[in-house]
Design a protein around this motif. Structure first.
Motif, PDB file in Angstrom:
ATOM      1  N   LEU B  13      82.264 -42.418 -72.535  1.00 28.22           N
ATOM      2  CA  LEU B  13      82.776 -43.499 -73.277  1.00 28.22           C
ATOM      3  C   LEU B  13      81.634 -44.178 -74.076  1.00 28.22           C
ATOM      4  CD1 LEU B  13      85.080 -45.433 -70.755  1.00 28.22           C
ATOM      5  CD2 LEU B  13      85.913 -44.086 -72.654  1.00 28.22           C
ATOM      6  N   SER B  14      81.907 -45.207 -75.135  1.00 24.92           N
ATOM      7  CA  SER B  14      80.684 -45.619 -75.686  1.00 24.92           C
ATOM      8  C   SER B  14      80.663 -47.263 -74.975  1.00 24.92           C
ATOM      9  CB  SER B  14      81.031 -46.046 -77.144  1.00 24.92           C
ATOM     10  OG  SER B  14      81.039 -44.761 -77.753  1.00 24.92           O
ATOM     11  N   GLU B  15      79.703 -47.785 -75.115  1.00 26.91           N
ATOM     12  CA  GLU B  15      79.535 -49.068 -74.356  1.00 26.91           C
ATOM     13  C   GLU B  15      80.613 -50.162 -75.200  1.00 26.91           C
ATOM     14  OE1 GLU B  15      75.396 -50.635 -72.772  1.00 26.91           O
ATOM     15  OE2 GLU B  15      75.401 -50.339 -74.840  1.00 26.91           O
ATOM     16  N   ALA B  16      81.299 -50.891 -74.484  1.00 25.19           N
ATOM     17  CA  ALA B  16      82.140 -52.046 -74.741  1.00 25.19           C
ATOM     18  C   ALA B  16      83.691 -51.314 -74.790  1.00 25.19           C
ATOM     19  CB  ALA B  16      82.172 -52.462 -76.075  1.00 25.19           C
ATOM     20  N   ALA B  17      83.632 -50.076 -74.864  1.00 25.61           N
ATOM     21  CA  ALA B  17      84.940 -49.472 -74.518  1.00 25.61           C
ATOM     22  C   ALA B  17      85.708 -49.830 -73.236  1.00 25.61           C
ATOM     23  CB  ALA B  17      84.845 -47.944 -74.606  1.00 25.61           C
ATOM     24  N   SER B  18      86.946 -49.726 -73.052  1.00 28.49           N
ATOM     25  CA  SER B  18      87.701 -49.868 -72.064  1.00 28.49           C
ATOM     26  C   SER B  18      87.757 -48.814 -71.207  1.00 28.49           C
ATOM     27  CB  SER B  18      89.155 -50.673 -72.264  1.00 28.49           C
ATOM     28  OG  SER B  18      89.944 -49.761 -72.992  1.00 28.49           O
ATOM     29  N   LEU B  19      87.779 -49.100 -69.803  1.00 26.28           N
ATOM     30  CA  LEU B  19      87.823 -47.871 -68.824  1.00 26.28           C
ATOM     31  C   LEU B  19      89.244 -47.905 -67.956  1.00 26.28           C
ATOM     32  CD1 LEU B  19      86.605 -45.426 -67.277  1.00 26.28           C
ATOM     33  CD2 LEU B  19      85.689 -47.445 -65.727  1.00 26.28           C
ATOM     34  N   GLY B  62      82.902 -56.424 -62.318  1.00 27.17           N
ATOM     35  CA  GLY B  62      83.811 -56.462 -63.195  1.00 27.17           C
ATOM     36  C   GLY B  62      84.962 -55.579 -63.193  1.00 27.17           C
ATOM     37  N   PHE B  63      84.933 -54.705 -62.170  1.00 25.69           N
ATOM     38  CA  PHE B  63      85.817 -53.865 -61.822  1.00 25.69           C
ATOM     39  C   PHE B  63      87.039 -54.296 -61.356  1.00 25.69           C
ATOM     40  CE2 PHE B  63      83.993 -49.800 -63.238  1.00 25.69           C
ATOM     41  CZ  PHE B  63      82.459 -50.026 -63.147  1.00 25.69           C
ATOM     42  N   GLU B  64      88.333 -53.629 -61.500  1.00 26.79           N
ATOM     43  CA  GLU B  64      89.633 -54.253 -60.779  1.00 26.79           C
ATOM     44  C   GLU B  64      90.408 -52.658 -60.700  1.00 26.79           C
ATOM     45  OE1 GLU B  64      91.182 -57.162 -63.508  1.00 26.79           O
ATOM     46  OE2 GLU B  64      92.626 -55.477 -64.448  1.00 26.79           O
ATOM     47  N   LYS B  78      88.283 -51.360 -66.188  1.00 24.86           N
ATOM     48  CA  LYS B  78      87.246 -52.246 -66.614  1.00 24.86           C
ATOM     49  C   LYS B  78      87.287 -52.662 -68.039  1.00 24.86           C
ATOM     50  CE  LYS B  78      82.460 -53.646 -66.291  1.00 24.86           C
ATOM     51  NZ  LYS B  78      80.878 -53.146 -65.668  1.00 24.86           N
ATOM     52  N   PRO B  79      87.468 -53.816 -68.522  1.00 24.81           N
ATOM     53  CA  PRO B  79      87.789 -54.041 -69.899  1.00 24.81           C
ATOM     54  C   PRO B  79      86.651 -53.689 -70.826  1.00 24.81           C
ATOM     55  CG  PRO B  79      87.911 -56.135 -68.724  1.00 24.81           C
ATOM     56  CD  PRO B  79      87.210 -54.820 -67.549  1.00 24.81           C
ATOM     57  N   SER B  80      85.474 -53.393 -70.420  1.00 23.27           N
ATOM     58  CA  SER B  80      84.296 -53.466 -71.290  1.00 23.27           C
ATOM     59  C   SER B  80      83.174 -52.699 -70.702  1.00 23.27           C
ATOM     60  CB  SER B  80      83.942 -54.656 -71.939  1.00 23.27           C
ATOM     61  OG  SER B  80      82.802 -54.355 -73.042  1.00 23.27           O
ATOM     62  N   VAL B  81      82.831 -51.389 -70.977  1.00 21.23           N
ATOM     63  CA  VAL B  81      81.908 -50.661 -69.726  1.00 21.23           C
ATOM     64  C   VAL B  81      80.438 -51.062 -70.460  1.00 21.23           C
ATOM     65  CG1 VAL B  81      83.702 -49.203 -68.986  1.00 21.23           C
ATOM     66  CG2 VAL B  81      82.259 -48.481 -70.990  1.00 21.23           C
ATOM     67  N   GLN B  82      79.522 -50.755 -69.785  1.00 24.23           N
ATOM     68  CA  GLN B  82      78.271 -50.865 -70.049  1.00 24.23           C
ATOM     69  C   GLN B  82      77.446 -49.537 -69.681  1.00 24.23           C
ATOM     70  OE1 GLN B  82      77.445 -54.417 -67.430  1.00 24.23           O
ATOM     71  NE2 GLN B  82      77.240 -55.429 -69.200  1.00 24.23           N
ATOM     72  N   TRP B  83      76.325 -49.172 -70.192  1.00 22.11           N
ATOM     73  CA  TRP B  83      75.583 -48.203 -70.030  1.00 22.11           C
ATOM     74  C   TRP B  83      75.409 -47.913 -68.438  1.00 22.11           C
ATOM     75  CZ3 TRP B  83      70.382 -47.614 -68.357  1.00 22.11           C
ATOM     76  CH2 TRP B  83      70.018 -46.091 -68.474  1.00 22.11           C
ATOM     77  N   SER B  84      74.866 -49.181 -67.923  1.00 23.54           N
ATOM     78  CA  SER B  84      74.639 -48.974 -66.471  1.00 23.54           C
ATOM     79  C   SER B  84      76.027 -48.722 -65.678  1.00 23.54           C
ATOM     80  CB  SER B  84      74.347 -50.455 -65.906  1.00 23.54           C
ATOM     81  OG  SER B  84      75.197 -51.222 -66.209  1.00 23.54           O
ATOM     82  N   ASP B  85      77.008 -48.786 -66.019  1.00 26.72           N
ATOM     83  CA  ASP B  85      78.207 -48.066 -65.562  1.00 26.72           C
ATOM     84  C   ASP B  85      78.302 -46.632 -65.058  1.00 26.72           C
ATOM     85  OD1 ASP B  85      80.161 -50.642 -66.889  1.00 26.72           O
ATOM     86  OD2 ASP B  85      79.262 -50.702 -64.868  1.00 26.72           O
ATOM     87  N   THR B  86      77.469 -45.866 -66.042  1.00 32.91           N
ATOM     88  CA  THR B  86      77.200 -44.488 -65.626  1.00 32.91           C
ATOM     89  C   THR B  86      77.020 -43.956 -64.351  1.00 32.91           C
ATOM     90  OG1 THR B  86      76.401 -44.128 -67.973  1.00 32.91           O
ATOM     91  CG2 THR B  86      75.877 -42.350 -66.514  1.00 32.91           C
ATOM     92  N   ALA B  87      78.027 -43.422 -63.762  1.00 25.54           N
ATOM     93  CA  ALA B  87      78.111 -43.120 -62.327  1.00 25.54           C
ATOM     94  C   ALA B  87      79.268 -42.035 -61.974  1.00 25.54           C
ATOM     95  CB  ALA B  87      78.286 -44.480 -61.551  1.00 25.54           C
ATOM     96  N   GLU B  88      79.352 -41.640 -60.808  1.00 19.43           N
ATOM     97  CA  GLU B  88      80.470 -40.800 -60.233  1.00 19.43           C
ATOM     98  C   GLU B  88      81.413 -41.861 -59.566  1.00 19.43           C
ATOM     99  OE1 GLU B  88      79.714 -37.148 -58.848  1.00 19.43           O
ATOM    100  OE2 GLU B  88      81.791 -36.445 -59.352  1.00 19.43           O
ATOM    101  N   TYR B  89      82.724 -41.809 -59.687  1.00 20.97           N
ATOM    102  CA  TYR B  89      83.516 -42.833 -59.054  1.00 20.97           C
ATOM    103  C   TYR B  89      84.355 -41.954 -58.185  1.00 20.97           C
ATOM    104  CZ  TYR B  89      81.614 -46.404 -62.268  1.00 20.97           C
ATOM    105  OH  TYR B  89      80.693 -47.031 -62.952  1.00 20.97           O
TER     106      TYR B  89
END
Lengths: 113, 115
Positions: B13-19, B62-64, B78-89
Motif C-alpha cells: 500500500l501507499s501511505e494514507a491508504a486504508s488497510l 489506530g488498528f481495529e 486501519k483507516p490510514s496506514v503509515q510507512w511505520s506500519d510495515t510489518a508482518e501481521y
C-alpha cells in the motif's frame, strides 16, 4: 504484560550438536509455551512447559528431540538435540497474561550448518 | 482440526491508504481471537484481542478488528496506514473455554507501506 528474555538471541551450530535456549520471565506465570517459526512460515507450537511435570508436546514434536525443563514459575529451557539444518528456525517462548492472551519473548535465531 | 487462515500473503500500500487484512478461523465453539504484529527485527507484539462483548475491538496504533461470528472472520483494519506500519501481521485463535490456551496462528500477511 510480563517482560520475557531469551538467551542466546542467536547462534550458529554444527550438525549433530545440541543447543539449550533459556527463557526468563520477570514475574510468576502459570502457562509457558515454546514455539518455532521456520523461515517464511508462521509460528508452530512445540510444547507447553509444565512446572513440576513433563512438558506436553504437540503432534510432530517429541521429548527426545526437544527436551524441556520448567523448574519454577519464571524460567524454562528448551533444548534442540542432535541438530540438522532443518532445525534452523526462530524459537520463541511465550507466557499467558491475566486475560489468557499470550506475550512472546524476543526469540532465538538458530542456524544449523 | 482448528485452523486460522489469512487471505493475503503480501499486501503493498501507499501511505494514507486504508488497510483491511482478512482472517478466518474454524473453531467449533467459542473462540478468543488475536492479531499480532512483528516489525522488522523486533519480536512479536500483541495488537489487539477479542474475548467477548463488543465485536469491534480497538488496539494500539489506530488498528481495529471486527469479529463477525456468522462469517467466522476477524479482519484487521486501519483507516490510514503509515510507512511505520510495515510489518508482518499474524492472526491467531484459541478456544474460548476450558484451560487450553494454545494459540493457532495463521500464516501471516506481510504489509509493505511505501512512502
Amino acid at each position: 504484560s510480563a517482560v520475557i528474555s531469551q538467551k542466546p538471541s542467536r547462534d550458529i551450530c554444527q550438525r549433530g550438536t545440541s543447543l539449550t535456549i533459556q527463557c526468563q520471565v520477570d514475574s510468576q506465570v502459570t502457562m509457558m509455551f515454546w514455539y518455532r517459526q521456520q523461515p517464511g512460515q508462521s509460528l508452530t507450537l512445540i510444547a507447553t512447559a509444565n512446572q513440576g511435570s513433563e512438558a506436553t508436546y504437540e503432534s510432530g514434536f517429541v521429548i527426545d528431540k526437544f527436551p524441556i525443563s520448567r523448574p519454577n514459575l519464571t524460567f524454562s529451557t528448551l533444548t534442540v538435540s542432535n541438530m540438522s539444518p532443518e532445525d534452523s528456525s526462530i524459537y520463541l517462548c511465550s507466557v499467558t497474561g491475566v486475560y489468557n492472551e499470550q506475550f512472546f519473548g524476543p526469540g532465538t535465531r538458530l542456524t544449523v550448518l | 482440526a482448528q485452523s486460522v487462515s489469512q487471505h493475503n500473503h503480501h499486501v503493498i500500500l501507499s501511505e494514507a491508504a486504508s488497510l483491511e487484512l482478512g482472517c478466518n478461523y474454524s473453531y467449533g465453539g467459542t473462540v478468543n481471537l488475536f492479531w499480532y504484529v512483528q516489525y522488522p527485527g523486533q519480536h512479536l507484539q500483541l495488537l489487539l484481542k477479542y474475548f467477548s462483548g463488543d465485536p469491534l475491538v480497538k488496539g494500539i496504533k489506530g488498528f481495529e478488528a471486527e469479529f463477525i461470528k456468522s462469517k467466522f472472520s476477524f479482519n484487521l483494519r486501519k483507516p490510514s496506514v503509515q510507512w511505520s506500519d510495515t510489518a508482518e501481521y499474524f492472526c491467531a485463535a484459541t478456544p474460548g473455554v476450558g484451560s487450553n490456551y494454545k494459540l493457532t496462528f495463521g500464516k501471516g500477511t506481510l504489509l509493505t507501506v511505501n512512502p
